[in-house]
Design an enzyme around this catalytic site. Structure first.
Site, PDB file in Angstrom:
ATOM      1  N   GLY A 263      -3.695  26.693  76.671  1.00  0.00           N
ATOM      2  CA  GLY A 263      -1.540  26.543  76.560  1.00  0.00           C
ATOM      3  C   GLY A 263      -1.736  25.220  76.538  1.00  0.00           C
ATOM      4  O   GLY A 263      -2.213  24.347  76.978  1.00  0.00           O
TER       5      GLY A 263
ATOM      6  N   GLN B 226       3.872  17.798  77.140  1.00  0.00           N
ATOM      7  CA  GLN B 226       2.592  16.576  76.913  1.00  0.00           C
ATOM      8  C   GLN B 226       2.527  16.420  76.282  1.00  0.00           C
ATOM      9  O   GLN B 226       1.881  15.378  75.939  1.00  0.00           O
ATOM     10  CB  GLN B 226       1.325  18.025  77.315  1.00  0.00           C
TER      11      GLN B 226
ATOM     12  N   CYS C  99      -5.189  21.295  84.455  1.00  0.00           N
ATOM     13  CA  CYS C  99      -4.369  21.035  83.858  1.00  0.00           C
ATOM     14  C   CYS C  99      -5.172  19.757  82.512  1.00  0.00           C
ATOM     15  O   CYS C  99      -5.372  18.786  83.224  1.00  0.00           O
ATOM     16  CB  CYS C  99      -2.906  20.434  84.270  1.00  0.00           C
ATOM     17  N   LEU C 100      -4.136  19.901  80.906  1.00  0.00           N
ATOM     18  CA  LEU C 100      -5.301  19.162  80.621  1.00  0.00           C
ATOM     19  C   LEU C 100      -4.612  17.793  80.270  1.00  0.00           C
ATOM     20  O   LEU C 100      -5.051  16.486  80.484  1.00  0.00           O
ATOM     21  CB  LEU C 100      -4.782  19.704  78.818  1.00  0.00           C
TER      22      LEU C 100
ATOM     23  N   HIS D  95       3.217  28.037  84.365  1.00  0.00           N
ATOM     24  CA  HIS D  95       2.364  26.670  84.071  1.00  0.00           C
ATOM     25  C   HIS D  95       3.342  26.376  82.854  1.00  0.00           C
ATOM     26  O   HIS D  95       3.985  25.027  83.195  1.00  0.00           O
ATOM     27  CB  HIS D  95       0.880  26.753  84.234  1.00  0.00           C
ATOM     28  N   GLU D  96       3.223  26.787  81.936  1.00  0.00           N
ATOM     29  CA  GLU D  96       3.617  25.814  81.017  1.00  0.00           C
ATOM     30  C   GLU D  96       5.517  25.819  80.977  1.00  0.00           C
ATOM     31  O   GLU D  96       5.550  24.532  80.685  1.00  0.00           O
ATOM     32  CB  GLU D  96       3.658  26.891  79.647  1.00  0.00           C
TER      33      GLU D  96
ATOM     34  N   HIS E 196       5.904  22.827  82.792  1.00  0.00           N
ATOM     35  CA  HIS E 196       5.459  21.060  82.652  1.00  0.00           C
ATOM     36  C   HIS E 196       7.291  21.214  82.012  1.00  0.00           C
ATOM     37  O   HIS E 196       8.063  20.479  81.214  1.00  0.00           O
ATOM     38  CB  HIS E 196       4.691  21.888  80.594  1.00  0.00           C
TER      39      HIS E 196
HETATM   40  O1  GNR Z   1      -5.850  25.202  79.138  1.00  0.00           O
HETATM   41  C1  GNR Z   1      -5.566  25.126  80.619  1.00  0.00           C
HETATM   42  N1  GNR Z   1      -5.982  25.979  81.593  1.00  0.00           N
HETATM   43  C2  GNR Z   1      -5.492  26.650  82.925  1.00  0.00           C
HETATM   44  C3  GNR Z   1      -5.815  27.033  83.965  1.00  0.00           C
HETATM   45  C4  GNR Z   1      -5.425  27.943  84.858  1.00  0.00           C
HETATM   46  C5  GNR Z   1      -4.159  27.582  85.166  1.00  0.00           C
HETATM   47  C6  GNR Z   1      -3.157  27.452  83.859  1.00  0.00           C
HETATM   48  C7  GNR Z   1      -4.018  26.660  82.758  1.00  0.00           C
HETATM   49  S1  GNR Z   1      -2.971  25.369  81.538  1.00  0.00           S
HETATM   50  C8  GNR Z   1      -3.879  24.715  80.984  1.00  0.00           C
HETATM   51  C9  GNR Z   1      -3.786  24.317  79.886  1.00  0.00           C
HETATM   52  C10 GNR Z   1      -2.179  23.020  79.953  1.00  0.00           C
HETATM   53  O2  GNR Z   1      -2.483  21.780  80.573  1.00  0.00           O
HETATM   54  N2  GNR Z   1      -1.075  23.575  79.792  1.00  0.00           N
HETATM   55  O3  GNR Z   1       0.167  22.659  80.181  1.00  0.00           O
HETATM   56 NI    NI Z   2      -0.677  21.663  81.514  1.00  0.00          NI
END
Ligand code: GNR
Ligand code: NI
Length: 167
Positions: A46, A51, A91-92, A133-134, A137
């Site tokens: 995601g 980001q 998270c990336l 999660h997104e 952000h």
């Molecule tokens: O790539 C991602 N993997 C992930 C794994 C578990 C819970 C949430 C995520 S989101 C993350 C990509 C990201 O940072 N999206 O904002």
């Molecule tokens: Ni993230």
């Protein structure tokens, strides 16, 4: 194919609250394409516009094993959430850090698609976690801020050390 630069925690810009998209036009569709390239290239499941330093309410997600099912949510709202999912979240913007979190197991999301039409989507498990999660952000929140103060400090120290070691 354009990969965008992903902001890294603790960059202050990750704390920006995104504003709603007023009109889904070609500029937004181009951004979505670049966000897809960036997410697949990372690789991640995601990505939120926050980001890549664009503070508009847009997220892209693909939790399919074949990585061939890009979902786009513009101005997403969670209209229903239930159950509890225990997950290992990453998270990336916080590379290499994984921590257990609790999220809703199931969500129903309402959003606009890339044509500007409203749709609803139901998600479970990893996809549901990823949507939450997104959406965090877009509110300027990074998942580490859901952890205890102690864990946050450990993560910050680790990131600082890593930065020192790569300088
Ligand atoms: O790539 C991602 N993997 C992930 C794994 C578990 C819970 C949430 C995520 S989101 C993350 C990509 C990201 O940072 N999206 O904002
Ligand atoms: Ni993230």
């Amino acid at each position: 194919m354009s990969k965008l630069t992903i902001l890294l925690y603790p960059d202050k810009r990750l704390h920006t609250v995104a504003t709603p998209v007023l009109r889904v036009n070609d500029e937004i569709r181009n951004l979505i394409k670049d966000m897809g390239d960036t997410m697949y290239g990372a690789p991640g499941v995601g990505l939120a516009a926050t980001q890549v330093d664009v503070h508009q309410r847009i997220i892209v997600i693909d939790t399919s094993p074949a990585r061939d099912n890009l979902r786009v949510f513009i101005n997403p709202e969670i209209v229903e959430a239930n159950g509890v999912a225990d997950c290992e979240e990453g998270c990336l913007s916080v590379p290499g850090i994984y921590e257990k979190t609790q999220r809703a197991q199931h969500v129903r999301v309402r959003a606009l698609d890339a044509t500007g039409a409203t749709f609803e989507h139901e998600a479970d498990g990893l996809e549901a976690v990823c949507i939450q999660h997104e959406m965090d952000h877009l509110e300027g929140k990074v998942f580490v801020e859901r952890l205890s103060r102690m864990k946050q400090q450990r993560i910050l120290a680790k990131l600082k050390k890593r930065q020192r070691d790569t300088e």
